[in-house]
Motif scaffolding. Structure first.
Motif, PDB file in Angstrom:
ATOM      1  N   GLN A  34       0.820  -1.207   0.000  1.00 49.13           N
ATOM      2  CA  GLN A  34       0.000   0.000   0.000  1.00 49.13           C
ATOM      3  C   GLN A  34       0.856   1.259   0.000  1.00 49.13           C
ATOM      4  OE1 GLN A  34      -3.132  -0.042   2.922  1.00 49.13           O
ATOM      5  NE2 GLN A  34      -4.234  -1.647   1.839  1.00 49.13           N
ATOM      6  N   ILE A  35       2.049   1.203   0.582  1.00 48.28           N
ATOM      7  CA  ILE A  35       2.967   2.340   0.501  1.00 48.28           C
ATOM      8  C   ILE A  35       3.340   2.612  -0.954  1.00 48.28           C
ATOM      9  CG2 ILE A  35       5.318   3.095   1.037  1.00 48.28           C
ATOM     10  CD1 ILE A  35       5.059   1.739   3.721  1.00 48.28           C
ATOM     11  N   ALA A  36       3.574   1.534  -1.717  1.00 47.41           N
ATOM     12  CA  ALA A  36       3.939   1.693  -3.130  1.00 47.41           C
ATOM     13  C   ALA A  36       2.764   2.158  -3.981  1.00 47.41           C
ATOM     14  CB  ALA A  36       4.482   0.376  -3.675  1.00 47.41           C
ATOM     15  N   ALA A  37       1.534   1.883  -3.526  1.00 47.15           N
ATOM     16  CA  ALA A  37       0.365   2.189  -4.347  1.00 47.15           C
ATOM     17  C   ALA A  37      -0.215   3.564  -4.089  1.00 47.15           C
ATOM     18  CB  ALA A  37      -0.720   1.135  -4.117  1.00 47.15           C
ATOM     19  N   SER A  38      -0.033   4.109  -2.879  1.00 44.41           N
ATOM     20  CA  SER A  38      -0.685   5.381  -2.557  1.00 44.41           C
ATOM     21  C   SER A  38       0.082   6.119  -1.479  1.00 44.41           C
ATOM     22  CB  SER A  38      -2.132   5.136  -2.090  1.00 44.41           C
ATOM     23  OG  SER A  38      -2.139   4.354  -0.905  1.00 44.41           O
ATOM     24  N   GLY A  39      -0.229   7.410  -1.304  1.00 45.98           N
ATOM     25  CA  GLY A  39       0.416   8.242  -0.313  1.00 45.98           C
ATOM     26  C   GLY A  39      -0.082   7.970   1.096  1.00 45.98           C
ATOM     27  N   TRP A  40       0.660   8.482   2.084  1.00 50.92           N
ATOM     28  CA  TRP A  40       0.308   8.207   3.473  1.00 50.92           C
ATOM     29  C   TRP A  40      -1.037   8.802   3.860  1.00 50.92           C
ATOM     30  CZ3 TRP A  40      -0.664  12.317   6.643  1.00 50.92           C
ATOM     31  CH2 TRP A  40      -0.173  13.562   6.252  1.00 50.92           C
ATOM     32  N   TRP A  41      -1.484   9.865   3.170  1.00 51.38           N
ATOM     33  CA  TRP A  41      -2.745  10.507   3.520  1.00 51.38           C
ATOM     34  C   TRP A  41      -3.949   9.639   3.166  1.00 51.38           C
ATOM     35  CZ3 TRP A  41       0.948  12.194   0.171  1.00 51.38           C
ATOM     36  CH2 TRP A  41       0.682  12.045  -1.193  1.00 51.38           C
ATOM     37  N   THR A  42      -3.741   8.545   2.408  1.00 50.87           N
ATOM     38  CA  THR A  42      -4.819   7.614   2.084  1.00 50.87           C
ATOM     39  C   THR A  42      -4.775   6.383   2.969  1.00 50.87           C
ATOM     40  OG1 THR A  42      -3.485   6.446   0.422  1.00 50.87           O
ATOM     41  CG2 THR A  42      -4.708   8.381  -0.317  1.00 50.87           C
ATOM     42  N   ALA A  43      -3.998   6.432   4.055  1.00 49.38           N
ATOM     43  CA  ALA A  43      -3.808   5.243   4.889  1.00 49.38           C
ATOM     44  C   ALA A  43      -5.092   4.743   5.519  1.00 49.38           C
ATOM     45  CB  ALA A  43      -2.767   5.535   5.979  1.00 49.38           C
ATOM     46  N   PHE A  44      -6.071   5.617   5.727  1.00 54.53           N
ATOM     47  CA  PHE A  44      -7.295   5.225   6.413  1.00 54.53           C
ATOM     48  C   PHE A  44      -8.489   5.115   5.460  1.00 54.53           C
ATOM     49  CE2 PHE A  44      -4.600   7.541   9.401  1.00 54.53           C
ATOM     50  CZ  PHE A  44      -4.443   6.581  10.395  1.00 54.53           C
ATOM     51  N   SER A  45      -8.212   5.080   4.165  1.00 60.28           N
ATOM     52  CA  SER A  45      -9.262   4.908   3.164  1.00 60.28           C
ATOM     53  C   SER A  45      -8.889   3.753   2.244  1.00 60.28           C
ATOM     54  CB  SER A  45      -9.442   6.200   2.353  1.00 60.28           C
ATOM     55  OG  SER A  45      -8.234   6.541   1.692  1.00 60.28           O
ATOM     56  N   PRO A  46      -9.874   3.136   1.570  1.00 61.55           N
ATOM     57  CA  PRO A  46      -9.568   2.021   0.656  1.00 61.55           C
ATOM     58  C   PRO A  46      -8.606   2.439  -0.454  1.00 61.55           C
ATOM     59  CG  PRO A  46     -11.916   2.108   1.117  1.00 61.55           C
ATOM     60  CD  PRO A  46     -11.323   3.364   1.690  1.00 61.55           C
ATOM     61  N   VAL A  47      -7.799   1.479  -0.905  1.00 63.94           N
ATOM     62  CA  VAL A  47      -6.764   1.735  -1.901  1.00 63.94           C
ATOM     63  C   VAL A  47      -7.059   0.923  -3.156  1.00 63.94           C
ATOM     64  CG1 VAL A  47      -4.294   1.586  -2.392  1.00 63.94           C
ATOM     65  CG2 VAL A  47      -5.072   2.143  -0.093  1.00 63.94           C
ATOM     66  N   GLU A  48      -6.940   1.562  -4.312  1.00 67.03           N
ATOM     67  CA  GLU A  48      -7.113   0.874  -5.592  1.00 67.03           C
ATOM     68  C   GLU A  48      -5.754   0.393  -6.096  1.00 67.03           C
ATOM     69  OE1 GLU A  48      -9.887   0.215  -7.121  1.00 67.03           O
ATOM     70  OE2 GLU A  48     -11.347   1.433  -6.014  1.00 67.03           O
ATOM     71  N   GLU A  49      -5.668  -0.896  -6.400  1.00 67.43           N
ATOM     72  CA  GLU A  49      -4.424  -1.462  -6.916  1.00 67.43           C
ATOM     73  C   GLU A  49      -4.724  -2.337  -8.124  1.00 67.43           C
ATOM     74  OE1 GLU A  49      -1.954  -3.468  -4.152  1.00 67.43           O
ATOM     75  OE2 GLU A  49      -2.206  -1.972  -2.557  1.00 67.43           O
ATOM     76  N   THR A  50      -3.740  -2.455  -9.003  1.00 70.59           N
ATOM     77  CA  THR A  50      -3.818  -3.374 -10.140  1.00 70.59           C
ATOM     78  C   THR A  50      -2.741  -4.432  -9.985  1.00 70.59           C
ATOM     79  OG1 THR A  50      -4.634  -1.621 -11.592  1.00 70.59           O
ATOM     80  CG2 THR A  50      -3.730  -3.586 -12.651  1.00 70.59           C
ATOM     81  N   ARG A  51      -3.145  -5.678 -10.061  1.00 71.82           N
ATOM     82  CA  ARG A  51      -2.208  -6.774  -9.818  1.00 71.82           C
ATOM     83  C   ARG A  51      -2.327  -7.841 -10.901  1.00 71.82           C
ATOM     84  NH1 ARG A  51      -2.632  -7.993  -3.297  1.00 71.82           N
ATOM     85  NH2 ARG A  51      -1.886  -5.968  -2.591  1.00 71.82           N
ATOM     86  N   ALA A  52      -1.381  -8.772 -10.856  1.00 74.98           N
ATOM     87  CA  ALA A  52      -1.379  -9.910 -11.790  1.00 74.98           C
ATOM     88  C   ALA A  52      -1.425 -11.202 -10.987  1.00 74.98           C
ATOM     89  CB  ALA A  52      -0.139  -9.886 -12.678  1.00 74.98           C
ATOM     90  N   PHE A  53      -2.052 -12.234 -11.591  1.00 71.16           N
ATOM     91  CA  PHE A  53      -2.163 -13.522 -10.918  1.00 71.16           C
ATOM     92  C   PHE A  53      -1.935 -14.625 -11.944  1.00 71.16           C
ATOM     93  CE2 PHE A  53      -4.727 -17.167  -9.454  1.00 71.16           C
ATOM     94  CZ  PHE A  53      -4.139 -17.370  -8.224  1.00 71.16           C
ATOM     95  N   ARG A  54      -1.086 -15.584 -11.598  1.00 71.02           N
ATOM     96  CA  ARG A  54      -0.805 -16.703 -12.503  1.00 71.02           C
ATOM     97  C   ARG A  54      -1.824 -17.808 -12.274  1.00 71.02           C
ATOM     98  NH1 ARG A  54       3.486 -18.539 -15.524  1.00 71.02           N
ATOM     99  NH2 ARG A  54       3.669 -20.786 -15.754  1.00 71.02           N
ATOM    100  N   LEU A  55      -2.530 -18.177 -13.334  1.00 64.26           N
ATOM    101  CA  LEU A  55      -3.544 -19.219 -13.210  1.00 64.26           C
ATOM    102  C   LEU A  55      -2.893 -20.570 -12.950  1.00 64.26           C
ATOM    103  CD1 LEU A  55      -5.921 -18.232 -16.133  1.00 64.26           C
ATOM    104  CD2 LEU A  55      -6.366 -18.001 -13.687  1.00 64.26           C
TER     105      LEU A  55
END
Length: 369
Positions: A34-55
């Motif tokens: 979450q540190i890599a995805a958003s700033g510290w001011w968003t620590a108490f709100s939901p975070v949007e991330e895009t990820r990959a998953f190997r089937l």
């Protein structure tokens, strides 16, 4: 009106100086992703991330995998899938529940809770990657502090920093008290020249004087037979760099004392040492405390002088060096950097809050004179 403007400027200055500390404090409890995805001011709100998953590979009997979830291994049970895709160019091209078809055959669908279903009758879908956008709940953890406090040798480094900072604060403070009294109330030839020299020495860069000082100390060590790498050399170095500021602050405070009080003590038969110890020193304790706060914080946070005079050996490594090594072994773990920063400032904060009522009075001593 002018007073209100001053109050507003002070409040703005305090806010600007406080925000980075607050951000660092919040970051020290955040998850690495979450540190890599958003700033510290968003620590108490939901975070949007895009990820990959190997089937996973295709099932041998039915060719269909049902009920396996992304939640258990990727979302950690606290997120929702907002969209998914089968190419990195369009990671959220499909809404949750829709069916995506692979170019080589086979389909995949992902629900909002992370459960996915793969249909692979062609034998090509297994092992491919799917991409998804996730809305993650905020995650705060004490694990960063556990990692930092559990680092090997941290306790020893904490004691090493204390062994450096405490004498390096006490020694220059004691010497500066006597020197400041002499420059403030004793008459002797060259006093004004010494005061000017003290002011000039405050402008000498540490980096410029460090190597010549180390060379001089090593030569003295060979002549008198003491170790080149020792706490004594480090104490003397910090004393030399801290004395000009200490003498300057204390002299200003002592010079601001009423001259009639000093003369009355002399008429009562008191000598210089009695006047210094019983009259001047008690009245200049705020200035002494103010210098002690700055000197302790400086010596506690120092790394350069400690490495030069003590070296990087494990048994003499100070706390700042230990934390630097910890970050080096963990790469770009910024959450450890934030937690380590707050571990390292624990002692300076205690000293500051213990002496804060003296700090402003000490720094302003002698200004009105």
């Amino acid at each position: 009106m002018r007073g209100r403007a001053v109050d507003l400027a002070v409040a703005l200055f305090v806010l600007i100086c406080t925000l980075p500390v607050v951000g660092l404090f919040v970051t020290s409890f955040r998850d690495k992703d979450q540190i890599a995805a958003s700033g510290w001011w968003t620590a108490f709100s939901p975070v949007e991330e895009t990820r990959a998953f190997r089937l996973p590979d295709r099932g041998e009997e039915t060719g269909v995998l049902l009920g396996a979830t992304l939640t258990g291994s990727v979302l950690a049970g606290d997120g929702r899938v907002t969209g998914f895709g089968i190419t990195p160019r369009a990671p959220v091209a499909f809404a949750p529940g829709e069916v995506a078809r692979f170019s080589g055959g086979g389909t995949v669908t992902v629900s909002a809770d992370g459960a996915f279903s793969v249909s692979d009758r062609s034998g090509h879908a297994g092992g491919r990657r799917i991409y998804y956008g996730a809305r993650l709940s905020p995650r705060l953890t004490l694990g960063n502090y556990v990692t930092v406090l559990g680092a090997e040798g941290l306790g020893r480094s904490f004691l090493n920093s204390a062994a450096v900072a405490i004498p390096s604060t006490v020694i220059p403070a004691v010497i500066a008290c006597f020197a400041a009294y002499a420059l403030a109330w004793m008459r002797f030839p060259g006093r004004a020249l010494l005061v000017s020299a003290v002011v000039v020495l405050m402008a000498v860069p540490l980096q410029m004087a460090l190597i010549p000082l180390l060379t001089l100390y090593n030569s003295a060590g060979q002549a008198f037979g003491f170790e080149a790498k020792s706490y004594v050399g480090l104490w003397l170095a910090h004393t030399g760099f801290g004395l000009p500021l200490a003498i300057f602050i204390l002299r200003n405070a002592m010079s601001a004392l009423p001259g009639a009080m000093i003369e009355a003590a002399r008429m009562d038969g008191a000598g210089d040492f009695v006047i210094f110890s019983r009259v001047v020193l008690p009245l200049t304790l705020p200035a002494l405390a103010g210098f002690a706060v700055f000197q302790f914080i400086w010596t506690w946070n120092d790394l350069l002088v400690a490495l030069v005079f003590l070296g990087p050996q494990d048994d003499t490594l100070v706390l700042t060096g230990r934390l630097l090594n910890l970050l080096g072994s963990h790469g770009g773990d910024w959450q450890l950097l934030a937690a380590g920063a707050f571990v390292s400032i624990a002692a300076p904060l205690c000293v500051f809050f213990a002496l804060q009522r003296y700090l402003v009075r000490g720094l302003l001593a002698g200004v009105s004179r």
